[in-house]
Scaffold this motif. Sequence first.
Motif, PDB file in Angstrom:
ATOM      1  N   ASP A 394       0.814  -1.212   0.000  1.00  0.00           N
ATOM      2  CA  ASP A 394       0.000   0.000   0.000  1.00  0.00           C
ATOM      3  C   ASP A 394       0.848   1.261   0.000  1.00  0.00           C
ATOM      4  N   MET A 395       2.116   1.147   0.421  1.00  0.00           N
ATOM      5  CA  MET A 395       2.977   2.324   0.454  1.00  0.00           C
ATOM      6  C   MET A 395       3.572   2.636  -0.909  1.00  0.00           C
ATOM      7  N   SER A 396       3.555   1.704  -1.820  1.00  0.00           N
ATOM      8  CA  SER A 396       4.156   1.911  -3.133  1.00  0.00           C
ATOM      9  C   SER A 396       3.116   2.499  -4.087  1.00  0.00           C
ATOM     10  N   LEU A 397       3.533   3.506  -4.831  1.00  0.00           N
ATOM     11  CA  LEU A 397       2.698   4.098  -5.865  1.00  0.00           C
ATOM     12  C   LEU A 397       3.058   3.563  -7.242  1.00  0.00           C
ATOM     13  N   ILE A 398       4.360   3.451  -7.514  1.00  0.00           N
ATOM     14  CA  ILE A 398       4.843   2.900  -8.781  1.00  0.00           C
ATOM     15  C   ILE A 398       5.993   1.955  -8.474  1.00  0.00           C
ATOM     16  N   GLU A 399       5.953   0.785  -9.098  1.00  0.00           N
ATOM     17  CA  GLU A 399       7.050  -0.175  -9.032  1.00  0.00           C
ATOM     18  C   GLU A 399       7.390  -0.598 -10.456  1.00  0.00           C
ATOM     19  N   VAL A 400       8.580  -0.263 -10.905  1.00  0.00           N
ATOM     20  CA  VAL A 400       9.036  -0.586 -12.256  1.00  0.00           C
ATOM     21  C   VAL A 400      10.200  -1.551 -12.144  1.00  0.00           C
ATOM     22  N   GLU A 401      10.082  -2.665 -12.863  1.00  0.00           N
ATOM     23  CA  GLU A 401      11.083  -3.719 -12.762  1.00  0.00           C
ATOM     24  C   GLU A 401      11.520  -4.149 -14.151  1.00  0.00           C
ATOM     25  N   SER A 402      12.791  -3.905 -14.467  1.00  0.00           N
ATOM     26  CA  SER A 402      13.397  -4.330 -15.743  1.00  0.00           C
ATOM     27  C   SER A 402      12.529  -3.925 -16.925  1.00  0.00           C
ATOM     28  N   VAL A 420      11.346   2.521  -7.780  1.00  0.00           N
ATOM     29  CA  VAL A 420      10.160   2.402  -6.930  1.00  0.00           C
ATOM     30  C   VAL A 420       9.875   3.777  -6.352  1.00  0.00           C
ATOM     31  N   LEU A 421       8.631   4.199  -6.436  1.00  0.00           N
ATOM     32  CA  LEU A 421       8.198   5.474  -5.871  1.00  0.00           C
ATOM     33  C   LEU A 421       7.152   5.189  -4.807  1.00  0.00           C
ATOM     34  N   CYS A 422       7.467   5.555  -3.568  1.00  0.00           N
ATOM     35  CA  CYS A 422       6.568   5.326  -2.440  1.00  0.00           C
ATOM     36  C   CYS A 422       5.810   6.600  -2.116  1.00  0.00           C
ATOM     37  N   ARG A 423       4.861   6.451  -1.224  1.00  0.00           N
ATOM     38  CA  ARG A 423       4.059   7.594  -0.818  1.00  0.00           C
ATOM     39  C   ARG A 423       4.928   8.604  -0.081  1.00  0.00           C
ATOM     40  N   GLY A 424       4.691   9.859  -0.364  1.00  0.00           N
ATOM     41  CA  GLY A 424       5.477  10.920   0.233  1.00  0.00           C
ATOM     42  C   GLY A 424       6.785  11.196  -0.469  1.00  0.00           C
ATOM     43  N   GLY A 425       7.106  10.442  -1.503  1.00  0.00           N
ATOM     44  CA  GLY A 425       8.355  10.637  -2.220  1.00  0.00           C
ATOM     45  C   GLY A 425       8.154  11.376  -3.528  1.00  0.00           C
ATOM     46  N   SER A 426       9.268  11.795  -4.096  1.00  0.00           N
ATOM     47  CA  SER A 426       9.246  12.489  -5.388  1.00  0.00           C
ATOM     48  C   SER A 426      10.450  12.034  -6.193  1.00  0.00           C
ATOM     49  N   GLY A 572       2.411  11.298  -4.111  1.00  0.00           N
ATOM     50  CA  GLY A 572       3.715  11.142  -4.721  1.00  0.00           C
ATOM     51  C   GLY A 572       3.784  11.898  -6.042  1.00  0.00           C
ATOM     52  N   VAL A 573       4.997  12.333  -6.408  1.00  0.00           N
ATOM     53  CA  VAL A 573       5.199  13.139  -7.605  1.00  0.00           C
ATOM     54  C   VAL A 573       6.290  12.479  -8.445  1.00  0.00           C
ATOM     55  N   LEU A 574       5.976  12.261  -9.723  1.00  0.00           N
ATOM     56  CA  LEU A 574       6.944  11.752 -10.693  1.00  0.00           C
ATOM     57  C   LEU A 574       6.995  12.734 -11.844  1.00  0.00           C
ATOM     58  N   SER A 575       8.160  13.348 -12.067  1.00  0.00           N
ATOM     59  CA  SER A 575       8.319  14.358 -13.114  1.00  0.00           C
ATOM     60  C   SER A 575       9.298  13.853 -14.159  1.00  0.00           C
ATOM     61  N   LEU A 576       8.967  14.111 -15.410  1.00  0.00           N
ATOM     62  CA  LEU A 576       9.833  13.768 -16.526  1.00  0.00           C
ATOM     63  C   LEU A 576      10.051  15.012 -17.365  1.00  0.00           C
ATOM     64  N   GLY A 577      11.287  15.259 -17.744  1.00  0.00           N
ATOM     65  CA  GLY A 577      11.595  16.433 -18.549  1.00  0.00           C
ATOM     66  C   GLY A 577      13.067  16.540 -18.803  1.00  0.00           C
ATOM     67  N   ASP A 578      13.440  17.582 -19.536  1.00  0.00           N
ATOM     68  CA  ASP A 578      14.843  17.823 -19.850  1.00  0.00           C
ATOM     69  C   ASP A 578      15.343  19.122 -19.242  1.00  0.00           C
ATOM     70  N   GLU A 579      14.647  19.616 -18.235  1.00  0.00           N
ATOM     71  CA  GLU A 579      15.039  20.870 -17.611  1.00  0.00           C
ATOM     72  C   GLU A 579      16.245  20.652 -16.698  1.00  0.00           C
ATOM     73  N   VAL A 580      17.084  21.669 -16.619  1.00  0.00           N
ATOM     74  CA  VAL A 580      18.250  21.590 -15.744  1.00  0.00           C
ATOM     75  C   VAL A 580      17.834  21.733 -14.288  1.00  0.00           C
ATOM     76  N   THR A 581      16.775  22.504 -14.044  1.00  0.00           N
ATOM     77  CA  THR A 581      16.344  22.778 -12.678  1.00  0.00           C
ATOM     78  C   THR A 581      15.388  21.738 -12.131  1.00  0.00           C
ATOM     79  N   LEU A 582      15.048  20.719 -12.910  1.00  0.00           N
ATOM     80  CA  LEU A 582      14.044  19.754 -12.459  1.00  0.00           C
ATOM     81  C   LEU A 582      14.500  18.931 -11.266  1.00  0.00           C
ATOM     82  N   PRO A 583      15.744  18.478 -11.166  1.00  0.00           N
ATOM     83  CA  PRO A 583      16.110  17.607 -10.030  1.00  0.00           C
ATOM     84  C   PRO A 583      15.998  18.262  -8.666  1.00  0.00           C
ATOM     85  N   LYS A 584      16.120  19.566  -8.559  1.00  0.00           N
ATOM     86  CA  LYS A 584      16.172  20.185  -7.232  1.00  0.00           C
ATOM     87  C   LYS A 584      14.820  20.164  -6.525  1.00  0.00           C
ATOM     88  N   TYR A 585      13.746  19.861  -7.250  1.00  0.00           N
ATOM     89  CA  TYR A 585      12.432  19.797  -6.621  1.00  0.00           C
ATOM     90  C   TYR A 585      12.069  18.385  -6.187  1.00  0.00           C
TER      91      TYR A 585
END
Length: 708
Positions: A394-402, A420-426, A572-585
């Motif tokens: 229940d704590m996992s939002l996304i689980e990607v395997e191979s 793996v992206l859990c609740r409360g994570g980004s 949970g938040v999953l962001s995809l992009g090519d921005e340089v500033t994206l990782p800091k959030y």
Amino acid sequence: MSSRDNGSAATPSAPSVKEGVKLRRVVPMDVIHAVTTATCPRTSRLLLQAFPERSHDRVELISRLIALGLITYGEHAVNYRVMMQTARCWSGISSRDARQTAMAIVKAFGLIALVGEPLRLSKRTYRALLRREMAMRFGNAAVQKMLSDEVLARNLSTSTSEGGDAPGTAAVGAPAFGQSAFDVAANGVEACVGLLYNTQCLFLSSFWSAPFLIGCAVFGQVQQSTRAADGYDAKREAHRAETASTRLRELLAHAEQNGEAIALANGSFTETEEAMATLEAGQEFAYRREVLNARTNFACEVYNSAAVLVPIASVLPRLIRGVAVELWDLQVAIMSFNGFRAALRSLVENMSTLRTAEAHAMHVSNLHDALDAVTSGDHERGLSSVHVNTPEDDMSLIEVESLTVQDYEGRDIIRGLDFVLCRGGSLAIVGSVGCGKTLLVKTLAGLWSNGRGGVRLISRTRSCVLSRKPYLPRGTLLDICVYPTCAADIGVETHELLVQVMLALGLGRHIEYLDVITAWDDKLSLSEQQRVAICRAVVNRAELCILDDATCAMDPTDRVAAYDILKKHVGGVLSLGDEVTLPKYHDRTIRLHADGTSSEFTDIASPMKGGSVEGVANTISQDSFSERTSTSVSASQAKESPAKSVNTFNPLQMDASRRENQFIRQQKKNVARVLGVKPEKLGVVPTPTKQQKRSPATGKNLSFDPLN
């Protein structure tokens, strides 16, 4: 004893009798199926898809048609009783019996008012209800197939239109097909019931003359159908006459428009001659049409006129033999004969309804074929698919395997992705343009299955996907902010939450226009549209928010506010992009490389994790420079002569030191831009301008350069 022996001998043969009965039941259905498949293959295929064999839907449809047949039979029976009371009325009048006449009139009106008309009304209402259900069944199937997630995600509007039929035409043709198909079945049932009932009445009135009357009716209908087929010549002449009339109108319009030029060129005679020839041809075609129609309808009209006398002529043999003929039997024969003819004509005319249903079925069938061909093209090419399930934890939002994602051409664009992206994570997934970020979003959302591996994702109803250009539906701004939820279904608490989020995102000036209907995609800028999409994710209480370059148009302040709101209201938040500033959030970052591989590293640019920013920046600069300049420095040292001393002046070393200073300065600037701070905080000396390079006293250029 013999009776027992006969009984025992008859017992083994019982199964064969049952099998014979079963065969007699099956063979007519097979014949009907073969005939319908041969005459209307598309209609038959759609009906089999909608009503499979041995299914509850098919049994329900057959039972409803049987009920319609019973109502039709009751209507015929009531008409028969009304005619009987009418005969008694005439009998009472002839015998001057007022009471019998009055009772017959009352019974006739009672049957008509209390039984006949209610049955007729119920039949029409029942037919309208069944037509609506059939239209809704096929219409819903077509609309759901065209608006399914897979079709919408693949944008198949172009591929379906290439098949020859537009999706809109098929969507409208599907309900029309359902209605036409039901009309064919209902008309056939009613015609068959009419044939059976009127045949029964004919045999009851006169057993020996019934075959003669039935043969006359069938022969007359065959002749009428043949004449109708011959009437195509008249239709062709009518089309020619209409074409000539259209050409004459064009000639007169041309003469009216260019009258002066025609008169100056002395061409009035030529124009008049052509117009008169066109008029004469049109009238000739019209004359031929009338003659052909008259010749075609002559035999049919003679038969229709003489049809009233056919039942009367059928009693002549009995009169010749001296057998008494009652007036009631003659009246029943006339009524049954006319009813038989009407039912037979309805059954023949039902073929035109069948052709209409087949035409609509062609549009619907082409739509299904086009959609099935495109959506099943990946399986025909032998491409493997991604397995999408729900997380066990229940704590996992996304689980990607191979996970391996393939593009439209079947090439592996992403290979071996694990996270793996859990609740409360980004989590931020960054990469250059064309590395497969959008296909990865479709794969996670279950809209793209080309590839290998496994994905566990929470239900789509609990997740929200935001793209670079959000979809803005038609309606008010409130409808856009709460989409796909209906604006009428939200409460006061949700409305207050929406107002708070809009204020936090800098959309406060649009709050008073929530109930305004306008073209909001033109009124709102791309940054405002992306912020409205953020409001949509919060208002719908999404547990997972996937952003595909969904903040690229925002300025840094709005972007910080957007991610703060998402981290506060979304699980949970999953962001995809090519921005340089994206990782800091985000807490973690995965980089997709051009070769399809991926690598994960912690968010070094996050100021919320503590630590010295300057130290991190210096570490990055020194490590990056050591990787880049180690080759050049070692090469310069290898070129030095071993006989020379280390302290000997070497211009290559000076150039390397200068490049080292410039590279470290550039790296520090990049880190400062990522952190959103000024470069001076990291120890970067600002580049002097031309005014700063001049001496304040003499105005001459300074001899030193602070960069060195």
